[in-house]
Design an enzyme around this catalytic site. Structure first.
Site, PDB file in Angstrom:
ATOM      1  N   CYS A  67      -3.913  -1.198  -1.826  1.00 51.84           N
ATOM      2  CA  CYS A  67      -4.271   0.217  -2.016  1.00 51.84           C
ATOM      3  C   CYS A  67      -5.258   0.334  -3.183  1.00 51.84           C
ATOM      4  O   CYS A  67      -5.024  -0.230  -4.254  1.00 51.84           O
ATOM      5  CB  CYS A  67      -2.985   0.973  -2.340  1.00 51.84           C
ATOM      6  SG  CYS A  67      -3.212   2.688  -2.767  1.00 51.84           S
ATOM      7  N   ASN A  68      -6.352   1.045  -2.962  1.00 52.04           N
ATOM      8  CA  ASN A  68      -7.348   1.200  -4.032  1.00 52.04           C
ATOM      9  C   ASN A  68      -6.771   1.959  -5.219  1.00 52.04           C
ATOM     10  O   ASN A  68      -6.986   1.590  -6.371  1.00 52.04           O
ATOM     11  CB  ASN A  68      -8.573   1.955  -3.514  1.00 52.04           C
ATOM     12  CG  ASN A  68      -9.434   1.107  -2.614  1.00 52.04           C
ATOM     13  OD1 ASN A  68     -10.467   0.613  -3.013  1.00 52.04           O
ATOM     14  ND2 ASN A  68      -8.991   0.905  -1.382  1.00 52.04           N
ATOM     15  N   THR A  69      -6.024   3.037  -4.934  1.00 53.45           N
ATOM     16  CA  THR A  69      -5.469   3.845  -6.023  1.00 53.45           C
ATOM     17  C   THR A  69      -4.476   3.009  -6.840  1.00 53.45           C
ATOM     18  O   THR A  69      -4.512   3.028  -8.076  1.00 53.45           O
ATOM     19  CB  THR A  69      -4.768   5.102  -5.465  1.00 53.45           C
ATOM     20  OG1 THR A  69      -5.632   5.729  -4.516  1.00 53.45           O
ATOM     21  CG2 THR A  69      -4.434   6.076  -6.564  1.00 53.45           C
ATOM     22  N   CYS A 102     -11.409   3.019  -0.392  1.00 58.35           N
ATOM     23  CA  CYS A 102     -10.100   3.516   0.043  1.00 58.35           C
ATOM     24  C   CYS A 102      -9.728   2.784   1.330  1.00 58.35           C
ATOM     25  O   CYS A 102     -10.602   2.522   2.174  1.00 58.35           O
ATOM     26  CB  CYS A 102     -10.175   5.019   0.293  1.00 58.35           C
ATOM     27  SG  CYS A 102      -8.682   5.705   1.034  1.00 58.35           S
ATOM     28  N   THR A 103      -8.447   2.474   1.453  1.00 60.06           N
ATOM     29  CA  THR A 103      -7.974   1.696   2.607  1.00 60.06           C
ATOM     30  C   THR A 103      -8.325   2.301   3.962  1.00 60.06           C
ATOM     31  O   THR A 103      -8.485   1.591   4.945  1.00 60.06           O
ATOM     32  CB  THR A 103      -6.440   1.604   2.547  1.00 60.06           C
ATOM     33  OG1 THR A 103      -5.922   2.908   2.288  1.00 60.06           O
ATOM     34  CG2 THR A 103      -5.989   0.641   1.486  1.00 60.06           C
ATOM     35  N   HIS A 104      -8.406   3.633   4.014  1.00 56.14           N
ATOM     36  CA  HIS A 104      -8.611   4.301   5.299  1.00 56.14           C
ATOM     37  C   HIS A 104     -10.065   4.308   5.764  1.00 56.14           C
ATOM     38  O   HIS A 104     -10.350   4.525   6.930  1.00 56.14           O
ATOM     39  CB  HIS A 104      -8.145   5.754   5.219  1.00 56.14           C
ATOM     40  CG  HIS A 104      -6.657   5.911   5.152  1.00 56.14           C
ATOM     41  ND1 HIS A 104      -5.896   5.277   4.204  1.00 56.14           N
ATOM     42  CD2 HIS A 104      -5.800   6.631   5.914  1.00 56.14           C
ATOM     43  CE1 HIS A 104      -4.626   5.609   4.387  1.00 56.14           C
ATOM     44  NE2 HIS A 104      -4.544   6.424   5.418  1.00 56.14           N
ATOM     45  N   GLU A 118      -5.806   9.707   9.546  1.00 57.14           N
ATOM     46  CA  GLU A 118      -4.418   9.605  10.031  1.00 57.14           C
ATOM     47  C   GLU A 118      -4.167  10.493  11.242  1.00 57.14           C
ATOM     48  O   GLU A 118      -3.322  10.197  12.084  1.00 57.14           O
ATOM     49  CB  GLU A 118      -3.441   9.920   8.893  1.00 57.14           C
ATOM     50  CG  GLU A 118      -3.480   8.793   7.876  1.00 57.14           C
ATOM     51  CD  GLU A 118      -2.359   8.805   6.859  1.00 57.14           C
ATOM     52  OE1 GLU A 118      -1.502   9.691   6.911  1.00 57.14           O
ATOM     53  OE2 GLU A 118      -2.369   7.901   6.000  1.00 57.14           O
ATOM     54  N   ASP A 126       0.867  -1.181   0.000  1.00 55.13           N
ATOM     55  CA  ASP A 126       0.000   0.000   0.000  1.00 55.13           C
ATOM     56  C   ASP A 126       0.903   1.230   0.000  1.00 55.13           C
ATOM     57  O   ASP A 126       2.108   1.129   0.243  1.00 55.13           O
ATOM     58  CB  ASP A 126      -0.886  -0.020   1.265  1.00 55.13           C
ATOM     59  CG  ASP A 126      -1.742   1.237   1.395  1.00 55.13           C
ATOM     60  OD1 ASP A 126      -2.351   1.641   0.389  1.00 55.13           O
ATOM     61  OD2 ASP A 126      -1.789   1.827   2.492  1.00 55.13           O
ATOM     62  N   SER A 127       0.296   2.397  -0.208  1.00 56.60           N
ATOM     63  CA  SER A 127       1.058   3.643  -0.167  1.00 56.60           C
ATOM     64  C   SER A 127       1.543   3.966   1.258  1.00 56.60           C
ATOM     65  O   SER A 127       2.459   4.748   1.435  1.00 56.60           O
ATOM     66  CB  SER A 127       0.182   4.782  -0.671  1.00 56.60           C
ATOM     67  OG  SER A 127      -1.029   4.817   0.062  1.00 56.60           O
ATOM     68  N   TYR A 168      -0.762   8.255  -2.622  1.00 58.30           N
ATOM     69  CA  TYR A 168      -0.867   7.910  -4.040  1.00 58.30           C
ATOM     70  C   TYR A 168      -2.121   8.559  -4.653  1.00 58.30           C
ATOM     71  O   TYR A 168      -2.184   8.760  -5.844  1.00 58.30           O
ATOM     72  CB  TYR A 168      -1.014   6.388  -4.213  1.00 58.30           C
ATOM     73  CG  TYR A 168       0.245   5.554  -4.081  1.00 58.30           C
ATOM     74  CD1 TYR A 168       1.474   6.116  -3.721  1.00 58.30           C
ATOM     75  CD2 TYR A 168       0.196   4.187  -4.337  1.00 58.30           C
ATOM     76  CE1 TYR A 168       2.611   5.312  -3.613  1.00 58.30           C
ATOM     77  CE2 TYR A 168       1.332   3.388  -4.232  1.00 58.30           C
ATOM     78  CZ  TYR A 168       2.531   3.957  -3.859  1.00 58.30           C
ATOM     79  OH  TYR A 168       3.644   3.152  -3.766  1.00 58.30           O
ATOM     80  N   GLY A 169      -3.093   8.829  -3.788  1.00 56.41           N
ATOM     81  CA  GLY A 169      -4.415   9.267  -4.266  1.00 56.41           C
ATOM     82  C   GLY A 169      -4.422  10.534  -5.098  1.00 56.41           C
ATOM     83  O   GLY A 169      -5.345  10.769  -5.870  1.00 56.41           O
TER      84      GLY A 169
END
Ligand code: DGL
Length: 273
Positions: free
Chosen positions: A81-83, A191-193, A159, A18-19, A50-51
């Site tokens: 990572c989705n992006t 998105c991962t978050h 974050e 992931d980023s 990355y987004g």
């Protein structure tokens, strides 16, 4: 007749990248769904986010990370990572000899199963939304109306730990308004978050909307692939979890534990080639 039977077990690790920290939500789901599997995580903390970056640069970073993971003898790579899934999955699939799994297909499949009115919302980074990967993937399965919304403030809010806060509530309301007017019954957390914002989202949108977080669906997809290809680990393998980053290992250890839902130890910083 050949007596030599091909082994049905493979105790090599699975690579996840992931980023930054976000993909740890996938690593956590993997650890639960496939407890015998060794997992190696790479967080590209030197290049996060990355987004907001262009497709070509995300492909370049993804290739470098994949080479690192291949050197670690991984048997499968998950682009957590989705992006990066949106931008780099097909590029990696073309060049790598091992299976590569992204998060967009499993999330889309689940949304299609769950949605009754076939009006599906997708939230994600700018890059994921621009790529139109979710609408394309969903419409490969069936004809549905897909409405997207980029939510660039969600990543920094998560974050910074603004999970249960008035600021987050008002940002959610602002981003969700256009989607809610489309009468969606399913919302993909692309998105991962965003799994960390599930409760806050539920509080601020109608309870009739089902939230889809692709973590479990991705872990199940990986399980199926490993099973089909006779690559599952067994209890004879010495299971391990390892974490690598391209910058700030101490910060990763602290914030990462929130995404992994468990304490993280021994994060190593490495320079990618
Ligand atoms: N991991 C990214 C994603 O899922 C979010 C953070 C970033 O922008 O790098 O799209």
């Amino acid at each position: 007749m050949h007596n030599k039977r091909k082994s049905k077990i493979n105790n090599n690790p699975i690579g996840i990248f992931d980023s930054g920290f976000g993909g740890l939500t996938i690593m956590s789901a993997m650890n639960k769904a496939l407890p015998l599997e060794s997992l190696i995580y790479f967080g590209d903390t030197a290049h996060v986010p990355y987004g907001t970056k262009s497709k070509n640069i995300v492909i370049k970073f993804s290739r470098e990370i994949a080479s690192f993971l291949i050197k670690k003898k991984v048997k499968l790579i998950i682009i957590a990572c989705n992006t990066a899934s949106a931008f780099a999955l097909s590029a990696l699939k073309k060049t790598l000899k091992i299976p590569v799994v992204g998060v967009i297909e499993p999330g889309s499949k689940e949304a299609v199963l769950v949605s009754k009115n076939k009006r599906i919302g997708v939230i994600g980074t700018e890059g994921t939304v621009k790529s139109k990967s979710y609408p394309k993937e969903i419409n490969k399965i069936l004809k549905a109306d897909v409405y997207q919304q980029a939510c660039p403030l969600f990543v920094p809010l998560v974050e910074e730990g603004f999970i249960d806060s008035e600021i987050t509530d008002s940002v959610i309301k602002k981003y969700m308004k256009p989607l809610l007017s489309k009468k969606i019954d399913t919302l993909i957390l692309g998105c991962t978050h965003y799994p960390l914002l599930k409760k806050a989202l539920e509080k601020n949108i109608s309870s009739s909307i089902t939230l889809i977080d692709s973590t479990k669906a991705t872990a199940l997809e990986v399980k199926n692939i490993l099973d089909q290809k006779s690559l599952l680990a067994d209890s004879k393998g010495k299971k391990f979890l390892r974490f690598y980053v391209s910058d700030n290992p101490v910060k990763f250890q602290t914030i990462g534990s929130r995404f992994f839902y468990k304490k993280i130890f021994g994060v190593k910083k490495i320079e990618l080639e």
